[in-house]
Structures are given as structure tokens and as C-alpha cells.
Design a protein around this motif. Structure first.
Motif, short mmCIF file in Angstrom:
data_model
loop_
_atom_site.label_atom_id
_atom_site.label_comp_id
_atom_site.label_asym_id
_atom_site.label_seq_id
_atom_site.Cartn_x
_atom_site.Cartn_y
_atom_site.Cartn_z
N ASP A 36 15.23 -48.73 41.76
CA ASP A 36 15.44 -49.63 42.91
C ASP A 36 16.63 -49.58 43.38
N GLY A 37 17.48 -48.48 43.31
CA GLY A 37 18.57 -48.29 44.01
C GLY A 37 20.01 -48.68 43.33
N THR A 38 19.74 -49.37 42.30
CA THR A 38 20.79 -50.05 41.54
C THR A 38 21.61 -48.89 40.51
N LEU A 39 22.99 -48.74 40.68
CA LEU A 39 23.67 -47.85 40.09
C LEU A 39 23.45 -48.03 38.36
N ARG A 40 23.41 -47.02 37.77
CA ARG A 40 23.33 -46.95 36.23
C ARG A 40 24.68 -47.07 35.84
N LEU A 41 25.36 -48.27 35.89
CA LEU A 41 26.68 -48.79 35.83
C LEU A 41 27.33 -48.28 34.51
#
Length: 254
Positions: A183-188
């Protein structure tokens, strides 16, 4: 009176690198484009294996190099040659076009890190003029989900120890793979573990989307290394670096 902007390292740069993704820039257009914007570009990558079929490739490579821009054919073409022929033939292919950067990756194929390290060693021994860069992360979101922060950190270390000039942090051309979730979320949690272990100057963060670019710039400053930049957005990226867009307006980090 001059504006006070974050200090940008000038070319030739060792960090503060911007790598564009050339996916079909016409030769005639490219010359005018580089006359205007060459000072903002350090590397041109022919993405998704397109270097094998792009028209006027030799002329385009020469044009980039005439403007002081390094050329790379990317990881997908490396993996295609690995899968069908041999790495030596791929290296000879690069030499035939005057390209002396090679990216060793496992974005599409599952090439074990031990094998990649062997390849890097062989390339550095046989083609001493090459600049070798490694890449960590899979293009497949499912495969990327299985990589732990320990695996990311270990692969980066081994690639650097093997002699890679930089390690690329995979994100795909869409920002939906590798260090980013589908979904474009960074794997923080993974990202934080990486940057706690390594100097960001040794890493190139693939960042095709503005939200990615502004995040990395706000975190590391104007001279963070960014890859997979869309060519017609190069001025936007440089504006972000220099605090001339709202997302980075108050960032003074050089």
C-alpha cells in the motif's frame, strides 16, 4: 539578498546523489533535458530491463556520460542475463556500451546472498574498472514480508564488505515493494533498524513518490541519496532538497 537554503554538495558527488529512472526518454528530448538539468542528476538507470531494447542506446549512454552522469542498466537486466546466459556475457554487454556501473540484485529471482557475494567478487576481479552496487529487498510484497530486519542488516553488511560502492534499498518504480509495503507504507521498523546500523551516505533509497522523497529529506537532510526518480520530476526533487516546497520548507539539514 540571497535565500538561506540547505547546502547542496556539488558534482561530482559521493553523496546527495539523485538517480533518475530512464524508461524511454527520446534521444532528441534527452539532449535538451540534460542541457537544463544535468547539474541535478548523478546516475541514469535504464529500468525494468529496458536497456536491452531501447533505441539509440549507445548514443544515449554517450550523451549521459558527456554530461557527467553515470549510467546503470539496473538489476532486472542483470537477473535476466543471470537466468538465461551468464554474468560474464552481461559484463561484456555493459562494456560494449561503455557502461561501467553494474547492479547486483535479487529483486525478481531468489538469488541467495552467498551467490551474490560470489558474483560481486568475480566481477570485481575480472572487471576492475566497474563500480559495483548491490541491492537489498524483493520486488514481490509477499517475499518482502518474509524478510526480517536482521536479514536486511546482514545483507547490507555483506554487500558493503564485498566492495559495493553503495547498497540500494529496493522500493520498485512504484514505491510498493521492498522497504515499502504493497500500500506504499514504509516498513518503518525495518527502516529504523537499517539506519541505526548504517550511515545513510552508503545507501541509495529508491523513492519514486514525493511522499517518500520528502520523508527521507526531512530525516537525513538535503544530501540524502535518492533513486528511481521520474525524469520530468527532477526539478521537484531538487526543490524538495533545498526547502523550496512546503513538505520540506522548514528543513535546514544539509
Amino acid at each position: 539578498m540571497s535565500l538561506k537554503l540547505p547546502a547542496r554538495i556539488q558534482k561530482p558527488r559521493k553523496h546527495g546523489i539523485t538517480a533518475i529512472m530512464d524508461l524511454g526518454l527520446p534521444l532528441g528530448y534527452l539532449e535538451g533535458y540534460l542541457k537544463d538539468y544535468n547539474q541535478f542528476i548523478d546516475i541514469a538507470k535504464f529500468g525494468i530491463g529496458s536497456a536491452y531494447i531501447v533505441p539509440f542506446l549507445k548514443e544515449k549512454v554517450k550523451l549521459y556520460k558527456d554530461f557527467g552522469i553515470e549510467v546503470c542498466f539496473g538489476g532486472t537486466l542483470f537477473e535476466k542475463f543471470f537466468n538465461q546466459t551468464s554474468i560474464d556475457r552481461y559484463c561484456d554487454y555493459l562494456v560494449s556500451f561503455g557502461v561501467d556501473w553494474i547492479e547486483v540484485s535479487a529483486g525478481t529471482l531468489s538469488i541467495d546472498i552467498n551467490h551474490r557475494i560470489e558474483i560481486i567478487g568475480s566481477v570485481r576481479e575480472k572487471y576492475r574498472h566497474f563500480t559495483v552496487v548491490g541491492e537489498v529487498g524483493s520486488k514481490s510484497p509477499k517475499a518482502a514480508d518474509l524478510m526480517t530486519d536482521t536479514q536486511w542488516i546482514d545483507e547490507i553488511k555483506r554487500l558493503k564488505d564485498a566492495g559495493c560502492a553503495y547498497v540500494i534499498i529496493e522500493a520498485r518504480a512504484t514505491g510498493t515493494g521492498g522497504i515499502f509495503q504493497e500500500d506504499g507504507t514504509l516498513r518503518l521498523n525495518i527502516f529504523d533498524a537499517i539506519v541505526e546500523s548504517y550511515d545513510s551516505k552508503d545507501l541509495i533509497f529508491e523513492a519514486p513518490r514525493h511522499v517518500n522523497q520528502s520523508y527521507f529529506i526531512n530525516r537525513f537532510g538535503a544530501n540524502v541519496n535518492l533513486g528511481n526518480i521520474v525524469p520530468n520530476e527532477i526539478l521537484i526533487v531538487e526543490s524538495l532538497r533545498q526547502g523550496l516546497r512546503s513538505e520540506t520548507f522548514f528543513n535546514t539539514l544539509a
